[in-house]
Design an enzyme around this catalytic site. Structure first.
Site, short mmCIF file in Angstrom:
data_model
loop_
_atom_site.label_atom_id
_atom_site.label_comp_id
_atom_site.label_asym_id
_atom_site.label_seq_id
_atom_site.Cartn_x
_atom_site.Cartn_y
_atom_site.Cartn_z
N CYS A 60 0.84 -1.21 0.00
CA CYS A 60 0.00 0.00 0.00
C CYS A 60 0.87 1.25 0.00
CB CYS A 60 -0.95 0.00 1.19
SG CYS A 60 -0.11 0.05 2.77
N CYS A 77 -2.99 -3.09 8.62
CA CYS A 77 -2.51 -1.78 9.03
C CYS A 77 -2.03 -1.83 10.49
CB CYS A 77 -3.60 -0.73 8.87
SG CYS A 77 -4.52 -0.88 7.33
N ASP A 115 2.32 2.60 2.57
CA ASP A 115 2.22 3.37 3.81
C ASP A 115 3.47 3.20 4.67
OD1 ASP A 115 -0.18 4.12 2.89
OD2 ASP A 115 -1.38 2.93 4.28
FE1 FES Z 1 -1.57 0.66 4.18
FE2 FES Z 1 -3.50 0.74 5.94
S1 FES Z 1 -3.71 0.57 3.80
S2 FES Z 1 -1.38 0.61 6.30
#
Ligand code: FES
Length: 138
Positions: A34, A103, A36
């Site tokens: 993702c 996450c 992140d």
């Molecule tokens: Fe990447 Fe939540 S979608 S940490």
């Protein structure tokens, strides 16, 4: 409602956001899928986590779980912080949708990465204590 009140609260009003300039341990972890990224700063005194701050460049659930993770480890011993699982973070937030569980793994691993850095800075091999830090793959 997809998200619990607690998740929404920690997302819109995250606790312990920021950096600790003279942190004793700093850990950064990312999720390649993702994109992140979460960075965790810890202040440690006498085996106790006296302060924790984080910066998360990521989704709402990543912000909420890192906020909750810092709340759960502040004032705790390193041993207790090492026992912090992503399930405990999710539970403290009254749940997360299944697609967002990964996450919370980021929050768990960010704490471990910061503790790992703490031991490395002390000249102690962190792996037997903290284990390998795993970047979440989902
Ligand atoms: Fe990447 Fe939540 S979608 S940490």
């Amino acid at each position: 409602m997809l998200y619990s009140e607690k998740v929404l609260d920690h997302f819109s009003n995250p606790r312990n956001v920021g950096e600790i300039e003279d942190a004793d341990g700093v850990g950064e972890i990312g999720n390649a899928k993702c994109g992140d990224i979460m960075k965790m700063y810890l202040k440690i005194d006498n085996n106790t986590i006296t302060d924790a701050k984080f910066k998360t460049f990521g989704c709402g659930a990543a912000v909420a779980t890192s906020s909750m993770a810092t709340e759960l480890i502040k004032g705790k011993s390193i041993d207790d912080a090492l026992k912090l699982t992503n399930e405990a973070v999710v539970e403290a937030l009254d749940g997360l949708p299944a697609v967002k569980i990964h996450c919370s793994v980021l929050a768990e691993q960010a704490v471990r990465a910061a503790l790992s850095d703490y031991y490395t800075k002390q000249g102690i091999d962190p792996v037997p204590i903290v284990g390998e830090i795993k970047e979440p793959e989902e």
